[in-house]
Design a protein around this motif. Structure first.
Motif, mmCIF file in Angstrom:
data_model
loop_
_atom_site.group_PDB
_atom_site.id
_atom_site.type_symbol
_atom_site.label_atom_id
_atom_site.label_comp_id
_atom_site.label_asym_id
_atom_site.label_seq_id
_atom_site.Cartn_x
_atom_site.Cartn_y
_atom_site.Cartn_z
ATOM 1 N N ARG A 142 71.885 118.164 59.622
ATOM 2 C CA ARG A 142 71.376 119.099 60.680
ATOM 3 C C ARG A 142 72.563 119.816 61.260
ATOM 4 N NH1 ARG A 142 66.107 116.897 63.246
ATOM 5 N NH2 ARG A 142 65.481 115.730 61.705
ATOM 6 N N LEU A 177 53.885 119.681 57.054
ATOM 7 C CA LEU A 177 53.803 118.402 57.718
ATOM 8 C C LEU A 177 53.662 118.710 59.459
ATOM 9 C CD1 LEU A 177 56.245 116.765 55.748
ATOM 10 C CD2 LEU A 177 53.972 116.153 55.869
ATOM 11 N N ILE A 210 58.233 122.731 60.928
ATOM 12 C CA ILE A 210 58.605 122.622 59.306
ATOM 13 C C ILE A 210 57.996 123.727 58.765
ATOM 14 C CG2 ILE A 210 58.991 121.272 57.324
ATOM 15 C CD1 ILE A 210 58.861 118.707 59.050
ATOM 16 N N ASP A 211 56.924 123.854 58.914
ATOM 17 C CA ASP A 211 56.088 124.960 58.125
ATOM 18 C C ASP A 211 56.878 126.594 58.742
ATOM 19 O OD1 ASP A 211 54.362 123.387 57.414
ATOM 20 O OD2 ASP A 211 52.730 124.025 58.785
ATOM 21 N N PHE A 222 63.701 120.285 53.649
ATOM 22 C CA PHE A 222 63.848 118.790 53.761
ATOM 23 C C PHE A 222 65.511 118.486 53.637
ATOM 24 C CE2 PHE A 222 59.410 118.970 52.019
ATOM 25 C CZ PHE A 222 58.857 118.634 53.178
ATOM 26 N N TYR A 223 66.216 119.170 52.811
ATOM 27 C CA TYR A 223 67.398 118.932 52.658
ATOM 28 C C TYR A 223 68.251 119.021 54.096
ATOM 29 C CZ TYR A 223 72.484 119.084 51.845
ATOM 30 O OH TYR A 223 73.659 118.982 51.649
ATOM 31 N N LEU A 224 68.097 120.006 54.645
ATOM 32 C CA LEU A 224 68.847 120.340 56.136
ATOM 33 C C LEU A 224 68.449 119.117 56.865
ATOM 34 C CD1 LEU A 224 68.470 124.232 56.154
ATOM 35 C CD2 LEU A 224 70.653 122.952 55.844
ATOM 36 N N LEU A 225 66.975 119.229 57.306
ATOM 37 C CA LEU A 225 66.604 118.096 58.374
ATOM 38 C C LEU A 225 66.914 116.809 57.795
ATOM 39 C CD1 LEU A 225 63.089 119.635 58.671
ATOM 40 C CD2 LEU A 225 65.192 119.790 60.130
ATOM 41 N N GLU A 226 67.052 116.027 56.663
ATOM 42 C CA GLU A 226 67.297 114.788 56.262
ATOM 43 C C GLU A 226 68.979 114.552 56.232
ATOM 44 O OE1 GLU A 226 65.339 113.495 52.714
ATOM 45 O OE2 GLU A 226 63.370 114.481 53.173
ATOM 46 N N LEU A 279 59.960 126.764 59.351
ATOM 47 C CA LEU A 279 61.388 126.955 58.707
ATOM 48 C C LEU A 279 61.088 127.151 57.408
ATOM 49 C CD1 LEU A 279 64.402 126.526 58.580
ATOM 50 C CD2 LEU A 279 63.929 124.108 58.517
ATOM 51 N N GLN A 310 61.128 124.498 50.654
ATOM 52 C CA GLN A 310 60.777 123.319 51.071
ATOM 53 C C GLN A 310 61.805 122.180 51.050
ATOM 54 O OE1 GLN A 310 57.205 121.533 49.013
ATOM 55 N NE2 GLN A 310 55.891 123.072 50.052
ATOM 56 N N ARG A 311 62.538 122.512 49.602
ATOM 57 C CA ARG A 311 63.659 121.531 49.193
ATOM 58 C C ARG A 311 64.686 121.884 50.307
ATOM 59 N NH1 ARG A 311 67.667 121.419 44.989
ATOM 60 N NH2 ARG A 311 67.071 123.757 44.332
ATOM 61 N N MET A 312 65.216 123.233 50.359
ATOM 62 C CA MET A 312 65.895 123.568 51.488
ATOM 63 C C MET A 312 65.791 123.000 52.658
ATOM 64 S SD MET A 312 66.620 127.431 50.511
ATOM 65 C CE MET A 312 67.809 128.041 49.050
ATOM 66 N N ALA A 343 72.491 122.937 59.525
ATOM 67 C CA ALA A 343 71.154 123.855 59.974
ATOM 68 C C ALA A 343 71.386 124.617 61.442
ATOM 69 C CB ALA A 343 69.973 123.069 60.005
ATOM 70 N N LYS A 388 58.615 126.062 46.780
ATOM 71 C CA LYS A 388 59.124 124.969 46.466
ATOM 72 C C LYS A 388 60.613 124.684 46.785
ATOM 73 C CE LYS A 388 55.959 122.721 43.920
ATOM 74 N NZ LYS A 388 55.638 121.044 44.147
#
Lengths: 203, 203
Positions: free
Chosen positions: A39, A5, A9-10, A32-36, A12, A28-30, A42, A25
């Motif tokens: 933080r 996106l 993010i890429d 998105f989890y950390l960012l959502e 990371l 990506q899950r890790m 992270a 995969k």
């Protein structure tokens, strides 16, 4: 390069993929989890990664990973001077053995095993340093706890030869059927070891 | 608190355990791997974690995660003005749909789903913002791609109600037997969907 996106993010996701066992995969899950959700986590992970990468080196005595001159175990006089040395391949093996609470001696961590095909000889796994230590201090027993693989066994034999020349008693940890395991699922070699290593049954 | 070899390694293991699906053993393996084999990787991961945690926010239009004002997709005029909006729950869903290369419209990312029991209402998943966008721009079709779960279905129904009031055509992605799947292993509900959603066979 992941097509995600945004560049941050890429980057990371790509760097999380460096972790063993982590693919696209999971990374990506890790991310998105950390960012959502986490933080703070992270940032904490970022700091501890940098600190560990910058500061962690090897214990001067047992070669395990630590940021101090001596690791926790070697820094303990009772253990450092116990006269029993357990030889293992990795720092993870030290932790596994420590969890049994059965061993009160010190360790020597090879950080690998002999592997002539990969160009890994005795000096690369610190056997010159080990020999020096065995000559210096009074050592009563060497416990060989290398992995029960071809390379681990070869390494154990090599160290046993050194110990024999120095007249030090050498033992190998027992191989056999794992506790809680079922005989039907145990491989032939292990079962062979279990039979050849059988002990008198005591009631 | 892990009882490891040194404070820096313990801290690293503890922080790696924050990652989803990573427990004590996996975290140890990751920490030792990075410290023994890939210090550069540890530093790179540290930097990208910090950068992402500091800079990544939400896309002003579709709410997905990005460090820019508009995400890559919303920044593309052809897609931003396509008139077709696909509603998904997470940024990961966007990536999954993008990989099919079949969808050329824009997204709206809920960052969750309606869940009254957890106190997550329409405003928490941006439905007020979505309604505003639907009123402003000409939108021909809304594709509901929320997960086929109870919450995802409820969220889809809620959005379909909004769209109906605005006179916008609304579709739901098809549910049925996964390609490559075997009927014997597909659950009843999915198989029910597959039958009720059957299509004329065309040769």
């Amino acid at each position: 390069m992941a097509q995600g996106l945004s560049p941050a993010i890429d980057a990371l996701v790509d760097d999380l993929k460096r972790l063993p066992g982590v693919g696209q995969k999971t990374a990506q899950r890790m991310a998105f989890y950390l960012l959502e959700r986490d933080r703070q986590g992270a940032l904490a992970l970022s700091a501890s990664l940098q600190q560990a990468a910058d500061r962690v080196g090897h214990c001067q005595q047992c070669r395990t990973l630590t940021e101090e001159a001596l690791c926790r175990i070697c820094a303990n006089p009772a253990r450092r001077e116990s006269g029993v040395v357990c030889i293992v391949e990795t720092p993870a093996d030290v932790l596994a053995i420590e969890q049994t609470s059965q061993f009160k001696g010190r360790y020597f961590v090879l950080m690998g095993h002999l592997s002539p095909l990969d160009g890994i000889g005795p000096a690369d796994i610190g056997l010159d340093e080990l020999e020096l230590q065995l000559k210096q201090g009074p050592v009563e027993e060497i416990i060989l706890a290398t992995n029960p693989t071809v390379e681990g066994d070869a390494t154990a034999h090599y160290i046993a030869d050194i110990a024999e020349q120095l007249g030090i008693n050498t033992t190998r940890i027992a191989h056999g059927v794992p506790v809680g395991g079922e005989l039907g699922y145990v491989d032939q070699t292990t079962l062979g070891h279990a039979f050849s290593g059988r002990k008198q049954f005591s009631r």
